[in-house]
Design a protein around this motif. Structure first.
Motif, PDB file in Angstrom:
ATOM      1  N   VAL A 188      -4.493  -6.049  -4.028  1.00 45.42           N
ATOM      2  CA  VAL A 188      -4.282  -6.324  -2.607  1.00 45.42           C
ATOM      3  C   VAL A 188      -3.568  -5.149  -1.957  1.00 45.42           C
ATOM      4  O   VAL A 188      -2.563  -4.648  -2.477  1.00 45.42           O
ATOM      5  N   LEU A 189      -4.102  -4.706  -0.823  1.00 46.68           N
ATOM      6  CA  LEU A 189      -3.428  -3.711   0.013  1.00 46.68           C
ATOM      7  C   LEU A 189      -3.194  -4.333   1.381  1.00 46.68           C
ATOM      8  O   LEU A 189      -4.141  -4.674   2.093  1.00 46.68           O
ATOM      9  N   PHE A 190      -1.923  -4.487   1.755  1.00 51.27           N
ATOM     10  CA  PHE A 190      -1.585  -4.954   3.093  1.00 51.27           C
ATOM     11  C   PHE A 190      -1.608  -3.760   4.045  1.00 51.27           C
ATOM     12  O   PHE A 190      -0.919  -2.754   3.816  1.00 51.27           O
ATOM     13  N   THR A 191      -2.410  -3.873   5.108  1.00 49.70           N
ATOM     14  CA  THR A 191      -2.563  -2.778   6.072  1.00 49.70           C
ATOM     15  C   THR A 191      -2.220  -3.267   7.479  1.00 49.70           C
ATOM     16  O   THR A 191      -3.067  -3.238   8.381  1.00 49.70           O
ATOM     17  N   PRO A 192      -0.991  -3.717   7.708  1.00 54.63           N
ATOM     18  CA  PRO A 192      -0.655  -4.252   9.039  1.00 54.63           C
ATOM     19  C   PRO A 192      -0.737  -3.177  10.113  1.00 54.63           C
ATOM     20  O   PRO A 192      -0.494  -1.996   9.851  1.00 54.63           O
ATOM     21  N   TRP A 193      -1.107  -3.591  11.333  1.00 55.10           N
ATOM     22  CA  TRP A 193      -1.092  -2.651  12.441  1.00 55.10           C
ATOM     23  C   TRP A 193       0.315  -2.130  12.685  1.00 55.10           C
ATOM     24  O   TRP A 193       0.508  -0.987  13.108  1.00 55.10           O
ATOM     25  N   GLY A 194       1.298  -2.957  12.427  1.00 58.62           N
ATOM     26  CA  GLY A 194       2.686  -2.563  12.629  1.00 58.62           C
ATOM     27  C   GLY A 194       3.397  -2.345  11.305  1.00 58.62           C
ATOM     28  O   GLY A 194       2.787  -1.971  10.309  1.00 58.62           O
ATOM     29  N   GLU A 203      -3.709  -7.234 -10.296  1.00 60.84           N
ATOM     30  CA  GLU A 203      -3.512  -5.916 -10.901  1.00 60.84           C
ATOM     31  C   GLU A 203      -2.558  -5.054 -10.088  1.00 60.84           C
ATOM     32  O   GLU A 203      -1.744  -4.308 -10.633  1.00 60.84           O
ATOM     33  N   ARG A 204      -2.660  -5.134  -8.769  1.00 59.84           N
ATOM     34  CA  ARG A 204      -1.818  -4.314  -7.910  1.00 59.84           C
ATOM     35  C   ARG A 204      -1.612  -5.005  -6.576  1.00 59.84           C
ATOM     36  O   ARG A 204      -2.537  -5.629  -6.045  1.00 59.84           O
ATOM     37  N   VAL A 205      -0.396  -4.904  -6.032  1.00 65.56           N
ATOM     38  CA  VAL A 205      -0.121  -5.369  -4.679  1.00 65.56           C
ATOM     39  C   VAL A 205       0.637  -4.243  -3.981  1.00 65.56           C
ATOM     40  O   VAL A 205       1.678  -3.778  -4.448  1.00 65.56           O
ATOM     41  N   ALA A 233       2.996  -3.871 -11.230  1.00 64.82           N
ATOM     42  CA  ALA A 233       1.960  -4.297 -10.286  1.00 64.82           C
ATOM     43  C   ALA A 233       2.240  -3.879  -8.853  1.00 64.82           C
ATOM     44  O   ALA A 233       1.305  -3.678  -8.073  1.00 64.82           O
ATOM     45  N   VAL A 234       3.497  -3.732  -8.470  1.00 66.97           N
ATOM     46  CA  VAL A 234       3.827  -3.463  -7.076  1.00 66.97           C
ATOM     47  C   VAL A 234       3.824  -1.960  -6.815  1.00 66.97           C
ATOM     48  O   VAL A 234       4.133  -1.153  -7.698  1.00 66.97           O
ATOM     49  N   ALA A 235       3.454  -1.561  -5.606  1.00 65.20           N
ATOM     50  CA  ALA A 235       3.442  -0.140  -5.229  1.00 65.20           C
ATOM     51  C   ALA A 235       3.518  -0.031  -3.708  1.00 65.20           C
ATOM     52  O   ALA A 235       3.194  -0.975  -2.984  1.00 65.20           O
ATOM     53  N   LEU A 236       3.914   1.155  -3.228  1.00 65.54           N
ATOM     54  CA  LEU A 236       4.038   1.394  -1.792  1.00 65.54           C
ATOM     55  C   LEU A 236       3.268   2.641  -1.381  1.00 65.54           C
ATOM     56  O   LEU A 236       3.300   3.665  -2.062  1.00 65.54           O
ATOM     57  N   VAL A 278      -5.931   3.711  -6.515  1.00 62.53           N
ATOM     58  CA  VAL A 278      -6.756   3.763  -5.307  1.00 62.53           C
ATOM     59  C   VAL A 278      -6.016   3.187  -4.111  1.00 62.53           C
ATOM     60  O   VAL A 278      -5.988   3.796  -3.029  1.00 62.53           O
ATOM     61  N   LEU A 279      -5.406   2.030  -4.266  1.00 65.05           N
ATOM     62  CA  LEU A 279      -4.798   1.367  -3.115  1.00 65.05           C
ATOM     63  C   LEU A 279      -3.484   2.008  -2.687  1.00 65.05           C
ATOM     64  O   LEU A 279      -3.159   2.018  -1.497  1.00 65.05           O
ATOM     65  N   GLU A 280      -2.728   2.543  -3.627  1.00 68.92           N
ATOM     66  CA  GLU A 280      -1.464   3.189  -3.258  1.00 68.92           C
ATOM     67  C   GLU A 280      -1.617   4.680  -3.013  1.00 68.92           C
ATOM     68  O   GLU A 280      -0.651   5.392  -2.762  1.00 68.92           O
ATOM     69  N   ARG A 281      -2.854   5.184  -3.094  1.00 65.56           N
ATOM     70  CA  ARG A 281      -3.188   6.571  -2.787  1.00 65.56           C
ATOM     71  C   ARG A 281      -2.452   7.550  -3.712  1.00 65.56           C
ATOM     72  O   ARG A 281      -1.806   8.509  -3.269  1.00 65.56           O
ATOM     73  N   ILE A 282      -2.596   7.324  -5.012  1.00 64.91           N
ATOM     74  CA  ILE A 282      -2.022   8.220  -6.010  1.00 64.91           C
ATOM     75  C   ILE A 282      -3.138   8.701  -6.918  1.00 64.91           C
ATOM     76  O   ILE A 282      -3.780   7.893  -7.591  1.00 64.91           O
TER      77      ILE A 282
END
Length: 308
Positions: A57-63, A85-87, A107-110, A273-277
């Motif tokens: 899961v990748l959270f992509t909030p506008w804010g 696998e990843r949030v 599992a967590v990443a920013l 992929v989701l955390e851009r690493i």
């Protein structure tokens, strides 16, 4: 099944006023915040109940989401689910990060963005240092504007080598060869962001192994194609997953073109992929071979001297 979900709820408020962002300093009314919180709780419940799919899961909030406790709580709870696998969340790191001590660091990443002029660099770096202490994976990025270059260089020099610094091309800006080379010194992959990618009729993972989900559960192939393909909560998304060519002329956002099959970026960012690493980060630097010692001819003994 492995499925990546890009989730975006109603939230659109941010505590920063970046001049290049249309949502700068926007304030959401209380009823919208309540709706966003309820939508996220519903989504997190769905993720918890959907154990037959390996989810990322990748959270992509506008804010900015991490200033809201419900995003922090959701990330902690989802990180402990065995089938997640990843949030990940896109964030400006304005909020303290100590809450991540309760999350599963496996599992967590920013996906973190540094906005010069909005936050003191040392304050931002202190948050990064705390993430490193907590063992949380994170990338850091900047927008490639000329006025950001000095700060970006200082940031790269201060960050640990193992932290990937990415550079996003500024929207609508064209980079000449010299400018692109300058930013590529900071981000070896900047070339992918520097120009839009032709995507029309090209195969994409979006709609097959990656989807976009709105707060009401509407499923789309990606954030940049408005046509719905189903709904998360009635199960129609399952039969909608299949290979499709892209219907847009170009794709110029990383969260979109990373899924374009011809680019092969799923391999470049494998495992991140989701955390851009990138998978191969930090780059392996070949050691510079030492110069061979100078070979000198054996000394010739002077006439009449004893043998050595």
């Amino acid at each position: 099944m492995n499925l990546a979900i890009l989730y975006r709820g109603p939230l659109a408020s941010c505590n920063y006023d970046c001049p290049y962002c249309p949502f700068a300093k926007r304030r959401d009314p209380p009823e919208l915040l309540r709706a966003d919180r309820a939508a996220l709780a519903r989504f997190a419940g769905w993720v918890a109940a959907t154990g037959d799919v390996r989810l990322s899961v990748l959270f992509t909030p506008w804010g900015e989401g991490l200033t809201r406790n419900w995003y922090r709580d959701a990330m902690v709870s989802l990180s402990h689910l065995p089938h997640v696998e990843r949030v990940v969340i896109q964030t400006n790191l304005a909020a303290r990060v100590d809450w991540l001590a309760d999350a599963d660091p496996r599992a967590v990443a920013l996906w973190s963005t540094y906005h010069p002029g909005q936050v003191d660099r040392d304050r931002f770096l202190s948050r990064c240092a705390r993430l490193t202490e907590l063992g949380v994976r994170y990338s850091v990025g900047v927008v490639g504007l000329p006025e950001h270059l000095a700060e970006a260089r200082a940031l790269r020099a201060a960050l640990p080598a193992e932290v990937y610094l990415w550079v996003n091309a500024a929207e609508g800006r064209r980079y000449d060869a010299a400018e692109e080379a300058t930013w590529t010194e900071l981000d070896p992959l900047f070339g992918y962001s520097a120009r839009p990618h032709v995507s029309l009729d090209r195969p994409c993972h979006a709609g097959e192994t990656a989807i976009s989900v709105r707060g009401d559960g509407t499923v789309r192939r990606c954030h940049f194609i408005d046509e719905p393909i189903g709904n998360l909560y009635d199960g129609s998304w399952r039969t909608a997953l299949r290979p499709r060519p892209c219907g847009n002329a170009v794709c110029d956002c990383h969260i979109g073109y990373v899924h374009l099959k011809p680019l092969g970026l799923r391999d470049v960012f494998a495992g991140g992929v989701l955390e851009r690493i990138p998978a191969a980060w930090p780059p392996v630097r070949r050691p510079v071979p030492l110069a061979a010692p100078e070979r000198r001819p054996p000394a010739v003994p002077a006439p009449g001297s004893p043998p050595a």
